[in-house]
Design a protein around this motif. Structure first.
Motif, PDB file in Angstrom:
ATOM      1  N   LEU A 146      -0.776  -0.939   3.848  1.00  0.00           N
ATOM      2  CA  LEU A 146      -0.212  -0.667   2.534  1.00  0.00           C
ATOM      3  C   LEU A 146       0.291   0.767   2.452  1.00  0.00           C
ATOM      4  O   LEU A 146       1.371   1.036   1.915  1.00  0.00           O
ATOM      5  N   TYR A 147      -0.485   1.705   2.983  1.00  0.00           N
ATOM      6  CA  TYR A 147      -0.047   3.097   3.030  1.00  0.00           C
ATOM      7  C   TYR A 147       1.260   3.224   3.825  1.00  0.00           C
ATOM      8  O   TYR A 147       2.187   3.925   3.412  1.00  0.00           O
ATOM      9  N   ASP A 148       1.316   2.572   4.976  1.00  0.00           N
ATOM     10  CA  ASP A 148       2.495   2.688   5.839  1.00  0.00           C
ATOM     11  C   ASP A 148       3.755   2.237   5.122  1.00  0.00           C
ATOM     12  O   ASP A 148       4.815   2.872   5.243  1.00  0.00           O
ATOM     13  N   ALA A 149       3.669   1.122   4.393  1.00  0.00           N
ATOM     14  CA  ALA A 149       4.842   0.629   3.663  1.00  0.00           C
ATOM     15  C   ALA A 149       5.256   1.622   2.578  1.00  0.00           C
ATOM     16  O   ALA A 149       6.451   1.878   2.378  1.00  0.00           O
ATOM     17  N   GLU A 172       7.007   4.679   4.104  1.00  0.00           N
ATOM     18  CA  GLU A 172       8.366   4.372   4.546  1.00  0.00           C
ATOM     19  C   GLU A 172       9.350   4.356   3.382  1.00  0.00           C
ATOM     20  O   GLU A 172      10.494   4.769   3.513  1.00  0.00           O
ATOM     21  N   MET A 173       8.909   3.892   2.223  1.00  0.00           N
ATOM     22  CA  MET A 173       9.819   3.722   1.084  1.00  0.00           C
ATOM     23  C   MET A 173       9.915   4.950   0.182  1.00  0.00           C
ATOM     24  O   MET A 173      10.938   5.166  -0.467  1.00  0.00           O
ATOM     25  N   LEU A 174       8.859   5.748   0.138  1.00  0.00           N
ATOM     26  CA  LEU A 174       8.846   6.883  -0.782  1.00  0.00           C
ATOM     27  C   LEU A 174       8.721   8.230  -0.080  1.00  0.00           C
ATOM     28  O   LEU A 174       9.016   9.264  -0.690  1.00  0.00           O
ATOM     29  N   VAL A 219       4.277  10.033  -1.970  1.00  0.00           N
ATOM     30  CA  VAL A 219       3.128   9.132  -2.102  1.00  0.00           C
ATOM     31  C   VAL A 219       1.866   9.912  -2.400  1.00  0.00           C
ATOM     32  O   VAL A 219       1.075   9.545  -3.285  1.00  0.00           O
ATOM     33  N   GLU A 220       1.654  11.032  -1.684  1.00  0.00           N
ATOM     34  CA  GLU A 220       0.462  11.848  -1.913  1.00  0.00           C
ATOM     35  C   GLU A 220       0.408  12.362  -3.347  1.00  0.00           C
ATOM     36  O   GLU A 220      -0.659  12.357  -3.985  1.00  0.00           O
ATOM     37  N   ARG A 240      -1.909  11.773  -8.925  1.00  0.00           N
ATOM     38  CA  ARG A 240      -1.725  11.566 -10.364  1.00  0.00           C
ATOM     39  C   ARG A 240      -2.189  10.181 -10.808  1.00  0.00           C
ATOM     40  O   ARG A 240      -2.014   9.804 -11.960  1.00  0.00           O
ATOM     41  N   ASN A 241      -2.750   9.396  -9.883  1.00  0.00           N
ATOM     42  CA  ASN A 241      -3.215   8.032 -10.167  1.00  0.00           C
ATOM     43  C   ASN A 241      -2.094   7.095 -10.589  1.00  0.00           C
ATOM     44  O   ASN A 241      -2.346   6.071 -11.219  1.00  0.00           O
TER      45      ASN A 241
END
Length: 338
Positions: free
Chosen positions: A199-202, A205-207, A212-213, A218-219
């Motif tokens: 899930l992290y990998d996808a 790749e997209m963001l 993502v971090e 910011r939840n």
């Protein structure tokens, strides 16, 4: 009776010997792969290609070569090399287009992210994306490599960027191949993270990693084990439950009843790869039986033909499917003991 073969002359512009070499691959491996899969004969000199085959195969091959040649265009001074997986995906996409012949549907199934467009590669993937748009609860069921999780994450990112939802929640049951979290080193986050890595990998790749971090801090994006969903009501959210074949019936019911207003849920899984203890029924299997006629709940079933990874993955899945069918047929034919 021999079928009529056509000949087609194709010129790839602008002419560039380095780009042509990157398109064809080492020892023309990419060209040979297209020839094998589509039943065409391809010869070329410089940017002039000659295609020999059926009219349908020539049409598909010419489009594939044009599309892949675009991929070789210089980016920041570097010329990308066309990899075998790109050729495989381009061929699959062309075959899906040939089957569906609904070009206007592309507008309704293409997912936009800041890193580019995510386009379904076959008819089942198109149906899956349409279902996620039209329904509040969606099941994507099938073997590994069919794009179930990747497309679900893409749809979630698209909905977030269009401000249709306020947050994304990604979750999986922490059960993998009989392993128990208590025996793994580290705190809970360190134990759970490996299970959520796809899930992290996808998302990365997209963001992009930094975005993502920040969203996780910011939840806005929450990645958590399924147990953390208990007792919550999730409004204005896009929720993805991955590897759902490893939920118990109780866990599946708990998850489905967490969904609040203006929320969508996508549940992905492969019922042939259940890692629950022997004798424990899969919540995904039960959900298929219970919910298949419920309005606003959609089911998309993928098969080995929908695999979009390396071609050998498709063959592996097909071999396992054939083995399972033989095993079931043998068991059903065995005389029962009185």
């Amino acid at each position: 009776m021999s079928s009529q073969l056509d000949t087609f002359e194709l010129y790839l512009e602008p002419a560039d010997s380095k780009r042509i070499a990157n398109l064809c691959g080492p020892f023309d491996d990419n060209i040979k792969h297209i020839e094998r899969r589509l039943g065409v004969e391809i010869s070329y000199r410089d940017n002039h290609f000659q295609l020999i085959g059926s009219s349908a195969s020539i049409l598909a091959t010419s489009q594939i070569l044009r599309d892949l040649y675009v991929e070789t265009a210089p980016v920041r001074g570097k010329m990308p090399v066309v990899e075998p997986d790109q050729v495989h995906l381009a061929i699959q996409e062309s075959q899906a287009m040939e089957q569906s012949r609904e070009p206007e549907d592309d507008k309704h199934t293409t997912i936009k992210t800041k890193r580019g467009l995510v386009k379904p590669r076959n008819k089942n993937q198109q149906d899956y994306v349409r279902a996620m748009i039209a329904h509040d609860i969606n099941f994507g069921i099938g073997p590994a490599g069919t794009g179930k999780t990747y497309l679900a994450v893409a749809a979630a990112v698209d909905a977030l960027e269009r401000q249709e939802i306020r947050r994304i929640l990604l979750t999986r049951p922490a059960v993998e191949a009989g392993e128990k979290l208590g025996f793994l080193p580290g705190d809970l986050a360190q134990k759970v993270d490996p299970y959520l890595r796809p899930l992290y990998d996808a998302l990365f790749e997209m963001l992009g990693f930094e975005k993502v971090e920040k969203l996780i801090e910011r939840n806005v994006i929450e990645v958590a084990p399924l147990a953390y969903m208990r007792g919550r009501t999730l409004n204005d959210a896009f929720i993805i439950l991955d590897e759902s074949q490893n939920t118990t019936p109780e866990q599946m019911k708990m998850f489905l009843t967490r969904i609040g207003f203006n929320s969508k849920a996508v549940i992905t899984g492969d019922i042939t790869q259940v890692d629950l203890p022997r004798g424990q029924r899969s919540g995904l299997r039960q959900a298929i039986e219970i919910l298949h006629e419920v309005e606003d709940v959609s089911f998309t079933f993928f098969s080995a033909a929908d695999v979009v990874r390396h071609p050998v993955v498709q063959k592996v899945v097909q071999a396992y499917e054939a083995f399972d069918k033989k095993k079931k047929a043998h068991q059903s034919g065995e005389p029962r003991e009185s």
